[in-house]
Design an enzyme around this catalytic site. Structure first.
Site, PDB file in Angstrom:
ATOM      1  N   HIS A  89      -1.543   1.369  -7.325  1.00  2.36           N
ATOM      2  CA  HIS A  89      -1.740  -0.133  -7.044  1.00  2.36           C
ATOM      3  C   HIS A  89      -2.678  -0.608  -6.054  1.00  2.36           C
ATOM      4  O   HIS A  89      -3.133  -1.545  -5.945  1.00  2.36           O
ATOM      5  CB  HIS A  89      -0.470  -0.700  -6.638  1.00  2.36           C
ATOM      6  N   HIS A 126       1.819  10.838  -5.145  1.00  2.00           N
ATOM      7  CA  HIS A 126       2.136   9.675  -5.731  1.00  2.00           C
ATOM      8  C   HIS A 126       1.682   9.773  -7.407  1.00  2.00           C
ATOM      9  O   HIS A 126       0.675   9.168  -7.529  1.00  2.00           O
ATOM     10  CB  HIS A 126       1.480   8.474  -5.157  1.00  2.00           C
TER      11      HIS A 126
END
Length: 718
Positions: free
Chosen positions: A125, A213
């Site tokens: 993000h 991640h």
């Protein structure tokens, strides 16, 4: 045997996926994300940890709003700055771990007092993008609030070098790998292009901690990171990106390491994984041993979720065969929602302190999934989902999507005449707007289409950049680049009949899709150099303008010719001329910095005595953090000057008239004209070029400054 002392224990607060800025425009849930992040930072300060480790997605958006950035910086400043000295000693070469203007840890900066450092990687993000390829974490690092590590500048050639920290007798090798597109990372690992480095000495004494991640579960065949891709020498892996909280480390017997998944600190979708209680953890390291202390977050908005099948509910099982039963069915479903609201509030009260029980409980998040397939040919008359949700405006936070109706998947597909084929209704019901990724939604839609010119897989990538990254020209650039590539392909073909155009389009489209599948990025058009007269404040960013794109190779060559057409000659005074030169082929560029004087370059100093020498995990003799010696720079001599010749000065009046005439030109030309300028009496006088010998270096008004050597300074350690 006595246990480890506090002087030998490294205490780390671990958290992932804060998503600050999520749904910040909502008048009820707008402050949830930054409040939970602030609670995490306050917990770290109150528990007196040595450092904070964030596993990505600190911000929900690639370009966070001012409000989000303000709240994060405010919380970091309130909890990280202080007079208490940080007891962590850095043993590795910090310039290899932290890129940017300040390539060192913030607590060793003499201008900032950091008592509790924060180490973070970026997620999917808040990844870098745009001009300069900066991320939101770069702003926090340059302000001295966050240590941004684990960058992946090349997604097809990844080198992971640890940050080596030590406190007392405990040594920590902190590995970080920021988010990379899952399919491309899978291919990079499979091709053996990911290298892990280990300390060169005392390998058995280091605790190897890594944070990633990526997708943890195999949503697609290659759309995740398998645990067996990671090296076996790791001791613990902190897994970000997955929002379900699995705070207790799970042992992997095959790889001989543990995996911890802290999950998100705010619910970004109404899914079962988000309904699990949210936790962070304090990780205590002593030698090669570790201990995990989970901590329940208290500022999280309560969330309850339930799924029912109407055909299995005894009270309403026979309603499908009756007429006009919508009101009775609605009352039954409203009763279930009221029970979920009471359970959510009661659960929130149980985890609060006594002084916080007097506060009014926050409105909970409620999700009721209802499977309304009726057996035996019956039918359940269900109320509109939004109308049903609006009945609880004063009781819940999500007043538009409390209930979700769906049916079991069927093999029959729904088709629309004279229109594009749509996915099944059950599939659309499952693809909730708050949980699906935009490229997945586009892919599901395009699978039913038949694109001829535009590549299908990169279409979803362009839509994702437009929606998620805020790139306003992403779709325009995608269409332009695709059309340009098709045009080049058609022009490169020999004589092609009209009936063969479709086959040529299809061939080029498949080639573009294969290029994107292999490289993970589209073929983007180049940008022309920004004109000198362009004002970014008034005219906008040059790269965003349509005229900036190079749509063909001819434009690029013409632009290069324009840049090389006029090269101002080096000289002093008003009589300095400009020479038109052609770009030489395969010749060294002239050295900058003076008229033919050699530039002195000193080699970098190698004061690396205090750094731990690192070696690749697969090569014992190769070292990490040792820079190669700087290559010697060849000095280019200035061309020999021409023989001196007398120069006749041009009269002032004709020069002024020539300058006045040049003002009407649309392009500046600083070269002297070679033709005769008309005089007042109509007689022309030819102007000769100045000789290089006429400009004497010894007559300069200013002596050239001494050349500076590029010397890397070594920072003193506290």
């Amino acid at each position: 045997m006595p246990g480890p002392t506090a002087a030998d224990t490294i205490r780390i607060l671990v958290a992932t996926d804060s998503h600050v800025g999520y749904n910040e425009r909502d008048h009820i849930r707008g402050d949830d994300s930054w409040k939970s992040f602030h609670e995490v930072m306050c917990l770290a300060k109150d528990r007196d940890v040595d450092m904070v480790l964030l596993g990505g997605d600190l911000f929900h958006e690639n370009k966070p709003s001012r409000k989000s950035m303000y709240q994060v910086m405010r919380s970091l400043r309130m909890n990280c700055l202080g007079d208490k000295p940080c007891q962590l000693e850095v043993l590795s070469d910090m310039s290899e771990n932290f890129q940017g203007a300040f390539n060192h840890v913030n607590y060793e900066d003499p201008d900032i007092n950091i008592s509790m450092p924060v180490f973070s990687i970026h997620g999917n993000h808040d990844d870098p993008s745009g001009e300069g390829h900066f991320a939101a974490l770069d702003l926090l690092q340059v302000s001295g609030l966050v240590n941004y590590f684990g960058r992946t500048p090349e997604s097809d050639n990844i080198q992971i070098k640890p940050v080596l920290l030590q406190k007392g007798n405990t040594k920590l090798a902190l590995y970080g790998m920021s988010n990379v597109r899952d399919e491309r990372l899978f291919r990079t690992f499979r091709d053996g292009k990911v290298k892990f480095f280990q300390p060169g000495t005392q390998k058995e004494d280091w605790f190897n901690l890594m944070t990633v991640h990526q997708n943890h579960h195999a949503y697609t065949e290659t759309g995740y990171l398998p645990e067996n891709f990671l090296p076996e020498f790791l001791d613990l892996v902190i897994w970000g990106h997955e929002h379900e909280c699995l705070i207790d480390p799970k042992y992997n017997p095959e790889m001989n390491f543990h995996v911890m998944q802290p999950g998100s600190s705010v619910a970004t979708s109404l899914m079962p994984g988000e309904a699990v209680p949210k936790h962070v953890a304090i990780l205590s390291l002593a030698g090669r041993d570790f201990k995990v202390e989970p901590i329940r977050l208290k500022t999280i908005r309560p969330f309850k979720m339930k799924e029912i099948v109407l055909a299995d509910e005894k009270e309403i099982k026979n309603l499908a065969k009756r007429q006009d039963h919508r009101a009775e069915l609605t009352r039954y479903l409203m009763g279930i929602v009221d029970e979920l609201i009471d359970e959510a509030i009661e659960e929130w009260r149980e985890i609060q302190d006594e002084d916080e029980l007097e506060e009014e409980p926050p409105k909970p998040l409620i999700r009721l999934r209802v499977e309304f397939s009726a057996p035996g040919g019956g039918h359940y008359d269900c109320e509109n989902p939004q109308r049903f949700s609006n009945r609880f405006v004063e009781k819940v936070a999500n007043t538009n999507d409390i209930i979700q109706f769906y049916r079991k998947k069927t093999s029959a597909s729904r088709k629309v005449n004279n229109a594009a084929e749509m996915p099944e209704e059950s599939l659309l019901a499952q693809l909730a707007i708050d949980s699906v990724r935009i490229e997945k939604l586009v892919r599901q839609f395009l699978e039913a289409q038949n694109l001829t010119i535009l590549p299908q897989n990169s279409f979803g990538d362009a839509v994702s950049e437009f929606v998620d990254k805020g790139e306003t020209h992403a779709m325009e650039n995608f269409v332009t680049d695709s059309l340009v590539n098709q045009h080049k392909h058609l022009m490169s073909l020999d004589q092609t009949e009209e009936e063969d155009l479709s086959a040529a389009w299809e061939q080029n489209r498949l080639a573009e899709e294969a290029h994107f599948a292999q490289n993970g990025k589209r073929t983007k058009s180049k940008v022309k150099p920004k004109p000198v007269t362009w004002d970014s404040d008034d005219d906008g960013h040059w790269a965003d303008q349509p005229i900036a794109a190079i749509v063909s190779e001819d434009d690029e060559q013409a632009d290069d010719d324009d840049d090389d057409a006029v090269v101002p000659a080096k000289g002093r005074g008003k009589a300095a001329t400009a020479k038109k030169v052609a770009a030489p082929a395969k010749k060294a560029a002239p050295a900058k910095g003076g008229r033919g004087r050699k530039k002195v370059v000193e080699e970098e100093s190698e004061d690396e005595d205090e750094d731990i020498v690192m070696v690749d995990s697969g090569e014992e003799d190769s070292s990490l953090f040792v820079k190669p010696s700087a290559p010697s720079r060849a000095t280019t001599k200035k061309p020999a000057a021409r023989k001196a010749s007398p120069v006749k000065r041009a009269p002032a009046a004709p020069r002024r008239r020539a300058a006045a005439k040049s003002q009407t030109q649309s392009r500046l030309d600083f070269s002297q004209p070679s033709f005769s300028q008309p005089k007042a009496n109509g007689v022309g006088k030819k102007i000769k070029d100045l000789s290089d010998d006429e400009i004497d270096d010894d007559d300069d008004a200013f002596e050239p400054g001494p050349s500076t050597a590029t010397v890397r300074s070594t920072r003193s350690r506290r």
